[in-house]
Design a protein around this motif. Sequence first.
Motif, PDB file in Angstrom:
ATOM      1  N   LEU A  33       0.781  -1.173   0.190  1.00 48.55           N
ATOM      2  CA  LEU A  33       0.007   0.107  -0.270  1.00 48.55           C
ATOM      3  C   LEU A  33       0.666   1.386  -0.347  1.00 48.55           C
ATOM      4  CD1 LEU A  33      -2.622  -1.171   2.595  1.00 48.55           C
ATOM      5  CD2 LEU A  33      -3.052  -0.835   0.285  1.00 48.55           C
ATOM      6  N   MET A  37      -1.712   5.979   2.054  1.00 37.94           N
ATOM      7  CA  MET A  37      -2.973   5.362   1.828  1.00 37.94           C
ATOM      8  C   MET A  37      -2.581   4.849   3.335  1.00 37.94           C
ATOM      9  SD  MET A  37      -4.633   6.475  -0.116  1.00 37.94           S
ATOM     10  CE  MET A  37      -6.052   5.619   0.735  1.00 37.94           C
ATOM     11  N   PHE A  41       0.119  -3.245   3.915  1.00 34.76           N
ATOM     12  CA  PHE A  41       0.189  -4.408   2.491  1.00 34.76           C
ATOM     13  C   PHE A  41      -1.029  -4.707   2.126  1.00 34.76           C
ATOM     14  CE2 PHE A  41       0.742  -8.222   0.435  1.00 34.76           C
ATOM     15  CZ  PHE A  41       2.387  -7.613  -0.515  1.00 34.76           C
ATOM     16  N   CYS A  42      -1.298  -5.395   1.491  1.00 33.38           N
ATOM     17  CA  CYS A  42      -2.844  -5.129   0.806  1.00 33.38           C
ATOM     18  C   CYS A  42      -2.954  -6.905   0.250  1.00 33.38           C
ATOM     19  CB  CYS A  42      -3.466  -4.965   0.033  1.00 33.38           C
ATOM     20  SG  CYS A  42      -5.545  -5.286  -1.291  1.00 33.38           S
ATOM     21  N   TYR A  43      -3.844  -7.612   1.134  1.00 34.49           N
ATOM     22  CA  TYR A  43      -3.562  -9.148   0.888  1.00 34.49           C
ATOM     23  C   TYR A  43      -4.680  -9.501   0.577  1.00 34.49           C
ATOM     24  CZ  TYR A  43      -0.518  -8.693   5.045  1.00 34.49           C
ATOM     25  OH  TYR A  43       0.574  -8.362   5.918  1.00 34.49           O
ATOM     26  N   ILE A  44      -5.366  -8.586  -0.407  1.00 40.53           N
ATOM     27  CA  ILE A  44      -5.995  -9.170  -1.791  1.00 40.53           C
ATOM     28  C   ILE A  44      -5.915  -9.982  -2.136  1.00 40.53           C
ATOM     29  CG2 ILE A  44      -8.609  -8.844  -2.297  1.00 40.53           C
ATOM     30  CD1 ILE A  44      -8.621  -5.950  -1.249  1.00 40.53           C
ATOM     31  N   ASP A  45      -6.059 -11.196  -2.487  1.00 36.68           N
ATOM     32  CA  ASP A  45      -5.266 -12.228  -4.009  1.00 36.68           C
ATOM     33  C   ASP A  45      -6.088 -12.929  -5.348  1.00 36.68           C
ATOM     34  OD1 ASP A  45      -6.737 -14.213  -2.789  1.00 36.68           O
ATOM     35  OD2 ASP A  45      -4.977 -15.222  -1.987  1.00 36.68           O
ATOM     36  N   VAL A  46      -7.024 -11.796  -5.033  1.00 36.98           N
ATOM     37  CA  VAL A  46      -7.765 -11.887  -6.471  1.00 36.98           C
ATOM     38  C   VAL A  46      -7.650 -10.518  -6.981  1.00 36.98           C
ATOM     39  CG1 VAL A  46      -9.582 -14.156  -5.053  1.00 36.98           C
ATOM     40  CG2 VAL A  46     -10.245 -11.237  -4.994  1.00 36.98           C
ATOM     41  N   HIS A  48      -9.018  -6.699  -7.399  1.00 35.37           N
ATOM     42  CA  HIS A  48      -9.970  -5.994  -7.529  1.00 35.37           C
ATOM     43  C   HIS A  48     -10.006  -5.303  -7.262  1.00 35.37           C
ATOM     44  CE1 HIS A  48      -6.344  -6.601  -4.662  1.00 35.37           C
ATOM     45  NE2 HIS A  48      -5.343  -5.218  -4.372  1.00 35.37           N
ATOM     46  N   HIS A  50      -8.978  -0.612  -6.271  1.00 34.96           N
ATOM     47  CA  HIS A  50      -9.071   0.226  -5.065  1.00 34.96           C
ATOM     48  C   HIS A  50      -8.869   1.857  -6.058  1.00 34.96           C
ATOM     49  CE1 HIS A  50      -7.713  -1.416  -2.554  1.00 34.96           C
ATOM     50  NE2 HIS A  50      -6.292  -2.373  -2.878  1.00 34.96           N
ATOM     51  N   ASP A  79       3.106 -10.483   6.654  1.00 31.45           N
ATOM     52  CA  ASP A  79       3.454 -11.124   7.367  1.00 31.45           C
ATOM     53  C   ASP A  79       2.820 -12.628   7.024  1.00 31.45           C
ATOM     54  OD1 ASP A  79       0.692 -10.265   7.353  1.00 31.45           O
ATOM     55  OD2 ASP A  79       0.569  -9.632   9.717  1.00 31.45           O
TER      56      ASP A  79
END
Lengths: 310, 154
Positions: A33, A37, A41-46, A48, A50, A79
């Motif tokens: 990120l 912002m 880290f953004c953990y969305i793994d599909v 998407h 923003h 993490d």
Amino acid sequence: MRKILMLIAGLTLVFASATAQATLVHYMSQHPLPRKMGGGFCYIDVPHVHDFGPSDPRMYRQIDGQYYFVGDPSPFNYDGPRTPYYGPHPIAEANVQFGRPEYCYLQGPHYHWYQPPPQASFEMRGGAYWYTGNYEPAYYDERPRYYGVNEAYAPIVYARPVVDVTVVPPGFHGELVGGGPGWRATAVIGAPPPPMVQVGVGINMGGPPGAVIVEHDGGRHGEWRGGPPPHGGWRGGPPPGRGWRGNPPPHGGWRGEPAHASGGWRGGPAAPQQHAGGGWRGGPAPQQHAGGGWRGPAPQQHGGGHGWKR
Amino acid sequence: MEALRSTVRAFATRLALVVAIAAGGACSKGKPGAAAAPAAAHVEGTPHTDDVLDAWKSAGLKPEGFAALTPAPWVATYCEKGSVSGVDTTICEYADDGAVDRGQQQLKAEWERAGVHTGVAIRTKRTLLSAVDHQLSDPNGKTINQLIQAFRKL
């Protein structure tokens, strides 16, 4: 007149706000990120969206209008699971399809969140996965464009994976680098090239020479691409048409110096020493063939004297 | 004077009664299953909204306020909307694959118009999950990712 101008300005404002579209940025998977912002880290793994773009585009690949993060997530408070790699390799994330080969150009030890698929040509040695397959032409074609990812990471100091470079797999075609800001290679050794078994023409069962190196001036090391490096070190395979078979070629190609402060064979004809920590396990250096000519995969010269990297 | 007062009181009482009956009738029309407005039906052969909510609960998430949307948006057959840890979430069931594709396109066009901080639309069979974070409730996307992980297993 003034009233008319104000009316026009007002109508323009209303019209603009009514037709304004939000700028959405498409991401394919997880990514850092930007600082604006809040970082992290953004953990969305599909796939998407923003309402903000990537902080450093050098760490991304754009595919069909979507950003894919190709870097090491470690410096961004990541993490999740991490898998150690050494050197460039195909990006092999199971859930992500690019429709064409895409490569990670990060030098040296680094992490990704994905593990290589079992069928891919990766070998786990010395604490990291090494890519031991052949690179597609796209790797060389796009290298000048995407190599900048290393510059993006150069000023970032973070814990890289600890990798024993003495056990580099024979099939590894990348570069061994000594270190960068915040990290350093774990060993300084030399290893002779593995014995080559040739079957007919064009089949190389032995691969390019093994590891030689490394202890270096952090950061600048990766920039060397020309003549003899300051401290030796193999930079790839043999040069085109040199007929290298393990001994130093007459001009270029093999970059190792025969002598090094820390000892170890550097490509000369002397019989190699066996290292306790593994590494080279073959016999003495292979003999020169009368016929000459490289028998392995077709070598290519790249980027103004960058040397053969395959 | 007294006669006038009693007449007004009687009229007011009748008026209140009429209003109460009318209101009661109006409420009964809104109940699901009433003849005037038949409740939307689930779609067979794809995970139902209840299955999705159960999967999330099993994963330790807390879905809140889920209720059917009538009419169902984005050309869906059946939809429910609610929230999970501040993330606006809509689950829709579709009659066929083409409808899912069209629905997904409409949904994304809506995001483009209205703007979202974070938006995800993902499908399992003919059930579409839309998760939108308008208020930065899930800045690192961990909640959304949990929603997706559980949804993908269905």
